[in-house]
Enzyme design. Structure first.
Site, PDB file in Angstrom:
ATOM      1  N   ARG A  81       0.776  -1.112   0.082  1.00 47.15           N
ATOM      2  CA  ARG A  81       0.030   0.101   0.202  1.00 47.15           C
ATOM      3  C   ARG A  81       0.831   1.263  -0.049  1.00 47.15           C
ATOM      4  NH1 ARG A  81      -3.520  -0.120   5.173  1.00 47.15           N
ATOM      5  NH2 ARG A  81      -4.863  -1.745   3.905  1.00 47.15           N
ATOM      6  N   ARG A 150      -1.729   6.888   9.835  1.00 42.50           N
ATOM      7  CA  ARG A 150      -1.886   6.306   8.191  1.00 42.50           C
ATOM      8  C   ARG A 150      -1.786   7.542   7.330  1.00 42.50           C
ATOM      9  NH1 ARG A 150      -4.371   1.051   8.408  1.00 42.50           N
ATOM     10  NH2 ARG A 150      -3.143   0.022  10.108  1.00 42.50           N
ATOM     11  N   LYS A 217      -3.498   1.351  14.922  1.00 37.49           N
ATOM     12  CA  LYS A 217      -3.619   2.559  13.765  1.00 37.49           C
ATOM     13  C   LYS A 217      -4.072   3.774  14.047  1.00 37.49           C
ATOM     14  CE  LYS A 217      -7.537  -0.086  11.585  1.00 37.49           C
ATOM     15  NZ  LYS A 217      -8.126  -0.902  10.402  1.00 37.49           N
ATOM     16  N   LYS A 219      -5.829   7.348  12.343  1.00 35.91           N
ATOM     17  CA  LYS A 219      -6.363   8.032  11.024  1.00 35.91           C
ATOM     18  C   LYS A 219      -6.734   9.435  11.110  1.00 35.91           C
ATOM     19  CE  LYS A 219      -7.778   3.334   9.277  1.00 35.91           C
ATOM     20  NZ  LYS A 219      -9.125   2.470   8.918  1.00 35.91           N
ATOM     21  N   CYS A 438     -14.660  -3.362   0.080  1.00 34.95           N
ATOM     22  CA  CYS A 438     -13.325  -3.687   0.412  1.00 34.95           C
ATOM     23  C   CYS A 438     -12.837  -4.916  -0.420  1.00 34.95           C
ATOM     24  CB  CYS A 438     -13.299  -4.021   1.829  1.00 34.95           C
ATOM     25  SG  CYS A 438     -13.882  -5.584   2.410  1.00 34.95           S
ATOM     26  N   CYS A 444      -7.521 -10.979   1.168  1.00 33.52           N
ATOM     27  CA  CYS A 444      -7.603 -10.531   2.564  1.00 33.52           C
ATOM     28  C   CYS A 444      -7.866 -11.712   3.476  1.00 33.52           C
ATOM     29  CB  CYS A 444      -8.724  -9.570   2.845  1.00 33.52           C
ATOM     30  SG  CYS A 444      -8.576  -8.773   4.598  1.00 33.52           S
ATOM     31  N   CYS A 483     -15.776  -8.384   6.199  1.00 33.45           N
ATOM     32  CA  CYS A 483     -15.567  -8.484   7.839  1.00 33.45           C
ATOM     33  C   CYS A 483     -16.064  -7.211   8.698  1.00 33.45           C
ATOM     34  CB  CYS A 483     -14.298  -8.746   8.287  1.00 33.45           C
ATOM     35  SG  CYS A 483     -13.171  -7.489   8.321  1.00 33.45           S
ATOM     36  N   CYS A 487     -13.041  -1.563   6.390  1.00 35.30           N
ATOM     37  CA  CYS A 487     -12.383  -0.711   5.177  1.00 35.30           C
ATOM     38  C   CYS A 487     -13.239  -0.197   4.336  1.00 35.30           C
ATOM     39  CB  CYS A 487     -11.484  -1.981   4.433  1.00 35.30           C
ATOM     40  SG  CYS A 487      -9.984  -2.720   5.720  1.00 35.30           S
TER      41      CYS A 487
END
Lengths: 573, 603
Positions: A81, A150, A217, A219, A438, A444, A483, A487
């Site tokens: 990414r 991120r 993470k 954001k 996603c 994934c 899931c 995302c």
């Protein structure tokens, strides 16, 4: 300056904390295991560290069982990414990334919901070459995943290009300045020599993050009303631009948003951020840094699924966090200013910005740039990149803007758009244009069900229902994830599907069209037929009973079909 | 002919008289037949009846046993087995026999040998097998001795579909004559179906050895070893119908290759094997090809034909009994007699053109290209070669998988002369063979590819592609026996993702320490082609160190390119790391070969 109201949760550190601790600033044994030729995989511990370098190991789950029988290891491959603040790339950069996808990836590019490129299917021995090529075009993958800040998002709506460029510069500044400082990335991927006499004190190596980085993470996104295309309330830290008299005067600050949760665990939930005040543009770095250090110091390092900043805010109390932030800043935030969002989607087609440049927003289903049998999308964009003098802007809705086209160049771009039949979205239903999915299966590792590969086919069928109800041009956001990690920001889709098992989804309704209200579960664990049966009732009813200008997400609440989620903490109720 | 007497023969008075009446009346052919007949009866009844003890005591006349040396040069073990069998037969006839690999035979001892039998196969472009290389070179070189009072005979093995059919045998035959030897019996060249001609050769040799010998040198009683291990009743000529337990493709999706992993049950067969041995498989022809042939020839599939002593349908004969996928010069020449087609007669008369024609063509091409045919089906099939067995290096250890044998078979498919061609046995396995089906199999022992006797000896294994097979067997065996010796595997193929054969098993052995080290080369993953020998070069220092520590090196797989390159790479490494001249390095490797520390199973 210790605030007695603030305390990190008790409990032993999670395994990932230990891995980071032992990693010598994200190095681990990555350099070594990437050399090993016997497996295309890497050990789990190194994979945890790998995320901080913008990549992680996946495998083609379609082939997992088959390969096991064939005595082959899983079809390991890396997802890579890029870090692309605000989603802006030059045509030269587009060509490099396009070429890398072809050469080392699976031949396609994924435009992500965080405005960047993802490549899939890169083999271990091609990773270094790929990252070096990315570096050579002035891009990198640092901190695109991992327990760090991120990719910083910002509005890509080109209507206000004056503001856009200003906001974009700020997004880029935040992204650059909040990067980890360790040289691990440069050593492992770019063959940088270890410099003699480099600092060995934590405070010098990672002044902000420290040796353990963040608990999870983090954001950041910047929105410019009335467009909420980046879903500012879904970010850990959001900035909402306040434009007065055509000038950017500052930002409202919103903290504590996030999408992910776990099925069946009510201690986890999606949450929207809360606006806590206003700051001038020159202060946003300080605000970001201090918010991050609060999370660094008080976030949950014991239970990873409760480690996002949203839980820290909810646990400590918003007021306490604001107080701590102001203590750390040494000054107080101004009172938040008024703003109004109207949509979190994109607007398609050509528009002219204020500096006389043209922007073409095109719909890219599922964000997947690929060459299809009857639609050579990837080739088309490559051909455009070869002649384009402006830029490309990846939107937060997985779409693409061919930006900053001068009057005299417009005809050439238009002819390519026509030649390859690129769509501004008009050939699709409004429902499809407002859809996001996603990646999910097959790459994934978290996916429980299909998303990107399945949603287009499901929308074919929902389209029939919508058409029949006369809703073809009615914009309804529909989002699917494999899931609950979110995302595709599923809890902010007016119709949301979250994978439970192959072919089974939880169905959510009631999110706001402008991204200001979360959805709520409407049906649990249902398959396609049940999904369509529900929509066969609800969509025609919406068509009949809606009020003027009433969005679908608001209607289902008013009609009593679903109760409104007023806060993440009552998402599961 | 010699007059038999009670005193100079093992016969009693009555027998002597009968024989003396009969023998002078026999023609040469008749006596040859009789000697063969008696030899065959003798050898087949030996085990059952204690014939040795019932024989009268040898005559009091002192007898000097005849000494015969049998040297074999064998790659797959066929020549070796035949040599041993011949040795046994000769011993039973009272000869004093030494059977030895050419590589174990000291060339200087050649001068002491009076009777030499050679059993040797031919490989590739007329090349000698590995363990014949040195002796072949010696005998063709300047140091080869003049051979006086020296008799010899050669049994040559080969495959008539290759241009240099039985070349190595021919070489020996010619050269031994040049050096002054005389033939005990004419050389016999065996095609893939070698059992019968080999038996004929042994008979001729027996008869030749007896000729012109003084009666005083009557053969002594045979010394049959009583301690011979119990052998399975199943063999090359009596294969066991083994059930297939598992049949999977080892190559992942998207591969250019297809490699079948077969697990086969040996339960109830009594067959056993050692790592390094091969399994012989008798395949059936592709039914599509058989149908095509029947259609082209307008034959009735149900017509009955004689195949040896059996009566079977024509379709069955063409499916299971005969080779239809390879053309040989001999076959085309024979077929020409059945054809009224002038072009075929012209072709047969031009050896160069004939050679070009048979390359890559099969029987279908022949019968299509040269109609009309005027023979019966029975006549036609009588010119065909018997279906030959295919030999595959076994990829399992019997100790680790009692009563099972595993194979690793690369599917052969290619286009030639406008048609897709398929390997008979590999495609049977790839496309038609299902678990539950049976295959006629036998064990082919191979003494020339064996793990070191000392379990502590380090081993270096080089096996790209299906060459990996015996090394899986080695690892299973060493894991089972708990051998402590280090091991190092070099493997290569086209693509890492799809072609890493038995990948998860190597991972496990590496993790458990059964395999100490593994290097892989995937030729089509990068910009440059990388092969196993490059990985060996990269590790040259360590590799030489292993050699110095006494490591045994094994190479299995493609002969033409790989084995040749790997061989030269080994010499390079020894030269470089050992600080030797090229010649010294080659000598070093040759010594290893002599000491069985350099073994190859190449094809």
């Amino acid at each position: 300056m210790v605030n007695p109201n603030l305390k990190a949760p008790d409990g032993p550190p999670s395994d990932v904390e230990g891995i980071k601790d032992r990693s010598n600033y994200l190095r681990g044994t990555l350099a070594e295991v990437m050399q090993d030729r016997i497996s295309a995989g890497i050990p789990d511990d190194d994979n945890r560290l790998m995320k901080h370098h913008g990549s992680y190991l996946q495998d083609d789950r379609d082939l997992r069982n088959e390969r096991q029988k064939q005595k082959l290891e899983p079809a390991y491959q890396f997802m890579l990414r890029l870090r692309l603040p605000g989603g802006v790339a030059t045509p030269e950069q587009w060509l490099v990334v396009d070429d890398l996808a072809e050469k080392y990836g699976n031949g396609t590019l994924k435009l992500t919901t965080r405005q960047t490129f993802q490549m899939h299917g890169i083999l271990k021995w091609n990773m270094k070459k790929t990252i070096q090529a990315i570096h050579s075009t002035m891009l990198d993958t640092i901190a695109a995943c991992g327990d760090v800040n991120r990719n910083v998002m910002c509005i890509s709506n080109p209507d206000q290009s004056e503001i856009h460029s200003e906001v974009y510069e700020l997004a880029k500044m935040l992204s650059d300045d909040l990067l980890p400082r360790t040289r691990a990335y440069h050593e492992i991927w770019l063959d940088e020599e270890k410099v003699a006499g480099s600092p060995d004190v934590d405070e010098e190596i990672e002044p902000m993050y420290g040796p353990l980085y963040l608990p999870r993470k983090f954001k950041i996104g910047i929105a410019v009303p009335p467009s909420n295309d980046i879903d500012v309330f879904s970010q850990d830290l959001g900035f909402i631009a306040i434009v007065e008299d055509g000038k950017l005067t500052g930002f409202n600050v919103a903290i504590g948003g996030g999408m992910g949760f776990s099925h069946g665990d009510k201690a986890t939930y999606p949450q929207l951020s809360k606006v806590i005040g206003f700051v001038t543009p020159d202060m946003i770095y300080d605000v970001a840094e201090k918010v991050i250090t609060i999370q660094r110091d008080y976030g949950n390092r014991s239970v990873r699924k409760n480690a996002r900043f949203k839980y820290t805010v909810d646990r400590l109390g918003l007021e306490n966090v604001i107080e701590e932030l102001q203590n750390r800043l040494g000054w107080k935030l101004e009172e938040a200013r008024g703003f109004k969002f109207d949509s979190n989607g994109d607007r398609y087609g050509w528009v002219k910005g204020i500096r006389g440049k043209w922007h073409f927003t095109m719909f890219i289903e599922g964000g997947r740039v690929a060459d299809y049998e009857d639609y050579k999308l990837k080739t088309a964009l490559r051909e455009i990149a070869k002649v384009h003098k402006g830029d490309f802007r990846l939107t937060a809705n997985q779409n693409l803007i061919i930006g900053s086209v001068a009057d005299e160049d417009k005809a050439e771009i238009e002819s390519l758009i026509e030649k390859y039949g690129l769509t501004d979205g008009s050939r699709y239903s409004a429902l499809r244009r407002g859809s996001m999915a996603c990646v999910a299966l097959p790459t994934c590792g978290l996916a429980m069900a299909e998303a990107e590969r399945y949603l287009p086919g499901l929308i074919d069928k929902i389209d029939e229902i919508a058409d029949e109800a006369g809703l073809r041009n009615e914009e309804i956001t529909i989002r699917m994830t494999g899931c609950p990690n979110g995302c595709a920001r599923h809890a902010l889709g007016e119709i949301g599907f979250i994978g439970k098992a192959v072919g089974k989804y939880n169905m959510y309704l009631g999110a706001a069209f402008d991204g200001s209200r979360l959805s709520k579960m409407y049906r649990e664990n249902i398959g396609e037929e049940e999904i369509l049966n529900e929509l066969r009732v609800i969509l025609p009813r919406y068509a009949r009973e809606r009020q003027d200008g009433e969005h679908f997400g608001d209607f289902v609440i008013r009609a009593g079909i679903i109760e409104a989620t007023t806060d993440g903490t009552n998402f599961h109720d | 002919m010699l007059q038999l007497q009670v005193m100079n023969s093992p016969f009693n008075q009555e027998q002597t008289e009968l024989l003396n009446r009969l023998l002078p009346t026999l023609t040469e052919t008749q006596s040859l037949w009789l000697s063969g007949y008696l030899a065959a009866v003798q050898s087949s009844s030996l085990q059952a009846a204690p014939a040795v003890e019932e024989r009268p005591a040898p005559a009091a006349v002192p007898s000097i046993p005849k000494e015969v040396t049998i040297l074999f040069g064998s790659q797959t073990g066929n020549a070796q087995n035949l040599a041993k069998k011949a040795g046994k037969t000769l011993e039973e006839k009272g000869f004093q026999v030494t059977v030895s690999s050419m590589s174990d035979f000291k060339p200087n001892n050649l001068k002491k040998v009076k009777n030499l039998l050679i059993v040797v196969s031919t490989h590739g472009e007329g090349d000698p097998p590995d363990n014949a290389l040195t002796f072949h070179e010696f005998i063709h070189g300047k140091r080869a001795p003049k051979l006086e009072d020296f008799r010899f005979s050669v049994l040559a093995l080969g495959d008539s579909s290759y241009e240099f059919f039985c070349q190595t045998g021919k070489d020996f035959d010619k050269r031994l004559e040049e050096l002054g030897g005389t033939r005990i019996a004419p050389r016999i060249d065996c095609d893939l179906d070698f059992d019968e001609p080999a038996a004929e050769w042994v008979e001729a040799v027996l008869s030749g050895l007896s000729e012109g010998e003084s009666s005083s040198q009557s053969p002594s009683a045979a010394s049959v070893s009583a301690a011979a291990p119990a052998e399975s009743v199943y063999s090359r000529s009596n294969p066991f119908r083994a059930e297939v337990l598992e049949n999977i493709n080892l190559n992942g999706r998207g591969s250019n290759k297809e490699t079948r992993h077969l697990e086969i049950s040996l339960e109830g067969s009594g067959l056993t094997y050692q790592p390094g041995d091969s399994l012989g498989v008798y395949p059936e022809n592709d039914p599509e090809l058989v149908d095509l042939l029947l259609t082209e020839m307008n034959w009735d599939p149900e017509e009955t034909v004689r195949v040896k002593d059996e009566t079977v349908s024509l379709k069955e004969a063409l499916t299971a009994h005969f080779e239809i996928t390879v053309l040989t010069k001999l076959l085309v020449e024979k077929a020409a007699k059945f054809s009224g087609n002038d072009e075929l007669h012209q072709l047969v008369s031009n050896s160069t053109q004939l050679k070009a024609y048979i390359d890559g063509r099969d029987l279908i091409d022949l019968v299509r290209d040269f109609k009309p045919w005027n023979s019966t089906a029975q006549e036609f099939i009588s010119i065909l070669r018997k279906m030959p067995a295919r030999l595959y290096s076994i990829s399992s250890s019997f100790e680790a998988n009692p009563d099972e044998v595993h194979l690793t078979i690369g599917a052969v498919r290619y286009d030639a002369h406008g048609r897709e061609r398929k390997g008979v046995c590999s495609i049977l396995c790839a496309e038609r063979l299902q678990p539950g089906d049976t295959l006629p199999v036998f064990i082919q022992h191979n003494e020339n590819f064996k793990l070191p006797e000392n379990p502590d000896t380090p081993i270096i294994m080089v096996g790209p592609g299906t060459g990996i097979a015996p090394f899986r067997s080695f690892m299973q065996e060493r894991e089972e026996s708990g051998a402590e010796g280090k091991s190092w595997l070099f493997f290569g193929d086209q693509h890492f993702v799809t072609d890493f054969l038995y990948q998860t098993e190597w991972h496990k052995w590496l993790k458990d320490g059964v395999l100490s080290k593994m290097d892989v080369a995937f030729s089509r993953d990068g910009d440059e082609k990388v092969y196993v020998q490059h990985r060996m070069q990269e590790n040259s220092r360590e590799l030489f160190q292993w050699l110095e520590e006494g490591a045994a090196v094994y190479i299995c797989g493609d002969e033409k390119n790989m084995a040749h390159d790997v061989h030269n790479t080994l010499i390079d490494i020894i030269e470089k790391e050992g600080g030797m001249s090229r010649e010294q390095a080659a000598e070093y490797l040759a010594d290893m070969q002599k000491n069985k520390r350099y073994q190859r199973d190449v094809y």
